[in-house]
Design a protein around this motif. Sequence first.
Motif, PDB file in Angstrom:
ATOM      1  N   MET A 408       0.677  -1.134  -0.279  1.00 25.54           N
ATOM      2  CA  MET A 408      -0.200   0.009   0.399  1.00 25.54           C
ATOM      3  C   MET A 408       0.985   1.559   0.154  1.00 25.54           C
ATOM      4  SD  MET A 408      -3.022  -1.003   2.778  1.00 25.54           S
ATOM      5  CE  MET A 408      -3.316   0.313   2.721  1.00 25.54           C
ATOM      6  N   ALA A 409       1.691   1.241   0.694  1.00 24.57           N
ATOM      7  CA  ALA A 409       3.114   2.720   0.815  1.00 24.57           C
ATOM      8  C   ALA A 409       3.352   2.552   0.002  1.00 24.57           C
ATOM      9  CB  ALA A 409       3.627   1.905   2.172  1.00 24.57           C
ATOM     10  N   SER A 410       4.337   1.839  -0.818  1.00 27.72           N
ATOM     11  CA  SER A 410       4.924   2.104  -2.192  1.00 27.72           C
ATOM     12  C   SER A 410       3.625   2.329  -2.930  1.00 27.72           C
ATOM     13  CB  SER A 410       5.799   0.605  -2.381  1.00 27.72           C
ATOM     14  OG  SER A 410       6.836   0.505  -3.944  1.00 27.72           O
ATOM     15  N   PRO A 411       4.798   3.579  -4.186  1.00 27.44           N
ATOM     16  CA  PRO A 411       4.072   3.440  -5.368  1.00 27.44           C
ATOM     17  C   PRO A 411       4.793   2.673  -6.413  1.00 27.44           C
ATOM     18  CG  PRO A 411       6.200   4.389  -5.180  1.00 27.44           C
ATOM     19  CD  PRO A 411       6.009   4.350  -3.584  1.00 27.44           C
ATOM     20  N   VAL A 412       5.585   1.775  -6.397  1.00 25.36           N
ATOM     21  CA  VAL A 412       5.773   0.402  -7.155  1.00 25.36           C
ATOM     22  C   VAL A 412       4.315  -0.318  -7.618  1.00 25.36           C
ATOM     23  CG1 VAL A 412       6.345  -2.077  -7.657  1.00 25.36           C
ATOM     24  CG2 VAL A 412       7.668   0.169  -5.762  1.00 25.36           C
ATOM     25  N   ALA A 413       3.885  -1.163  -6.836  1.00 21.56           N
ATOM     26  CA  ALA A 413       2.889  -1.589  -7.291  1.00 21.56           C
ATOM     27  C   ALA A 413       1.607  -0.502  -7.892  1.00 21.56           C
ATOM     28  CB  ALA A 413       1.630  -2.324  -5.589  1.00 21.56           C
ATOM     29  N   LYS A 414       1.359   0.331  -7.745  1.00 20.42           N
ATOM     30  CA  LYS A 414       0.222   1.397  -8.380  1.00 20.42           C
ATOM     31  C   LYS A 414       0.931   1.414  -9.965  1.00 20.42           C
ATOM     32  CE  LYS A 414      -1.561   3.732  -4.684  1.00 20.42           C
ATOM     33  NZ  LYS A 414      -0.689   2.854  -3.346  1.00 20.42           N
ATOM     34  N   ASP A 415       1.846   1.092 -10.184  1.00 22.58           N
ATOM     35  CA  ASP A 415       2.371   1.453 -11.274  1.00 22.58           C
ATOM     36  C   ASP A 415       2.789   0.355 -12.318  1.00 22.58           C
ATOM     37  OD1 ASP A 415       4.285   2.563 -13.500  1.00 22.58           O
ATOM     38  OD2 ASP A 415       6.172   2.175 -12.380  1.00 22.58           O
ATOM     39  N   LEU A 416       3.055  -0.409 -11.540  1.00 24.03           N
ATOM     40  CA  LEU A 416       2.732  -2.046 -12.162  1.00 24.03           C
ATOM     41  C   LEU A 416       1.005  -1.984 -12.453  1.00 24.03           C
ATOM     42  CD1 LEU A 416       4.947  -4.389 -10.247  1.00 24.03           C
ATOM     43  CD2 LEU A 416       5.740  -2.951 -11.942  1.00 24.03           C
ATOM     44  N   PHE A 417       0.778  -2.155 -11.343  1.00 22.35           N
ATOM     45  CA  PHE A 417      -1.393  -2.951 -12.186  1.00 22.35           C
ATOM     46  C   PHE A 417      -2.597  -1.879 -11.856  1.00 22.35           C
ATOM     47  CE2 PHE A 417       1.822  -5.457  -8.851  1.00 22.35           C
ATOM     48  CZ  PHE A 417       1.520  -6.639  -9.901  1.00 22.35           C
ATOM     49  N   GLY A 418      -1.694  -0.471 -11.625  1.00 19.81           N
ATOM     50  CA  GLY A 418      -2.871   0.792 -11.705  1.00 19.81           C
ATOM     51  C   GLY A 418      -3.528   0.433 -10.084  1.00 19.81           C
ATOM     52  N   GLU A 419      -3.408   1.692  -9.863  1.00 19.52           N
ATOM     53  CA  GLU A 419      -4.104   2.515  -9.107  1.00 19.52           C
ATOM     54  C   GLU A 419      -5.403   2.141  -8.343  1.00 19.52           C
ATOM     55  OE1 GLU A 419      -4.708   6.282  -6.085  1.00 19.52           O
ATOM     56  OE2 GLU A 419      -4.271   6.902  -8.067  1.00 19.52           O
ATOM     57  N   GLU A 420      -6.350   1.344  -8.959  1.00 24.61           N
ATOM     58  CA  GLU A 420      -7.827   0.667  -8.553  1.00 24.61           C
ATOM     59  C   GLU A 420      -7.578  -0.733  -8.622  1.00 24.61           C
ATOM     60  OE1 GLU A 420     -12.328  -0.278 -10.454  1.00 24.61           O
ATOM     61  OE2 GLU A 420     -10.562   1.028 -11.706  1.00 24.61           O
TER      62      GLU A 420
END
Length: 452
Positions: A408-420
């Motif tokens: 949740m805290a890292s921008p990595v997952a949002k970059d890889l999979f999207g925020e939603e």
Amino acid sequence: MDNSQVIKYLQDKDIHKIKFAFADIDGILRGKVIHRKKFVDGLQDGYGFCDVTFGWDSNDALYDEVAVTGWQSGFPDKACRIDLNTFRTVPWEDHIPFFLADFSRHDGTSLAVCPRSLLKRIIQQCDSMGFHAEFAQEFEWFNFKETSHSLQEKGFTGLQPLTSGMFGYSILRPSQNSAFFYDLFNLCEQFNIQIEGLHTETGPGVYEAAILHNGILEAADKAVLFKSAVKEIASRHGIVASFMAKWNTDLPGCSGHIHQSLWTKDKERNLFYDADNQESVSELLKQYIAGQLYCLPYILPMYAPTVNSYKRLVEGAWAPTTVSWGFDNRTVALRVLNPSEKYTRLETRVPGADTNPYLAMAAALASGLYGIRNKLLLDIPATTGNAYKEQEKERLPADLYSATQSMMASPVAKDLFGEEFTDHFTRTRLSEWNHFVKHVSTWELKRYLEII
């Protein structure tokens, strides 16, 4: 197979019912049997399916505060489309036609939280970079001489394994249950899931199967279907098959290792292999490894999605505990296998048998591509011995809560999979954790009830 071919097949065979299913966020197949008329009517625009299937957990309890569905929206239908390329028949169910589906529309848009749709979006990125991704997953699982009813009656304790003792790679044990053993191999083949190898693992009643490699979407489809097929075939033999990561403190856990390689679009050349480079591995593979290592601590719940997953990720249990890699080393997170151009590949050893194959493969490919896009240097030395003893290596999060907080805290997952998707998925993992922390376990009762 196109629409007209499918319709003709159903008419020629006089088939009136069709089964289809999709994987929920935990990789559990949800679906129904529909009439041929409904099937034909929905081939173009899809079928409505209640979106609660992405709003409840493996026990049909609603997740806490997810945005994609809930009482606030009234649980409407979402567009679900069958993929005709997944057509097969179910050999143990009178060859009823079967299809996989996902939550997508004819115009190419899709539901962000649908695991199969997420993997398809990652594949599009891979294609745009000029690569063909070849993947396969292998599974270990325990088999018990039980039924769903006996599990409940026994309170999931005192279970009877299919066989006794620790006997990995046994020839004797499968012969003692040959009807079940060969049904697994033969019926999966008829179900268009080709098993590369099937054998016992160490532990009472443990089997391991490796599925032959395919393009990544087909590989994930077959991995999802394999787990369900094994359970269904086992049930017909009076057996319960469990893909739980670690069911017993004193026994090894169950892995779900992912093998992967990138090839040219024509599938003629393995881009992970380079005969002129040291160890015959390419710079592309090194960047791919660097990407997976960098992203691993921030996307661990994609590989270890349950509270129980982390009971397997402990020292000495044939599962990794560190951000590490090495050549043909079974103590590391990423194992490089490079015997020849045809078979050079990366094995991601973090996933357990409890993974959702769509999410685990999406995580592996997306993080590897991240390393290639950003030309990351592989600056972590290869482990040549026991990775458990390398104190300088970064440790993986030790439980689902810590891993989810990191994601949740890292921008990595949002970059890889999207925020939603990331928001929804992490909320489902926190919900899983919240169920766990409220529960009073047998261990606590035995330890504290009388003595404390």
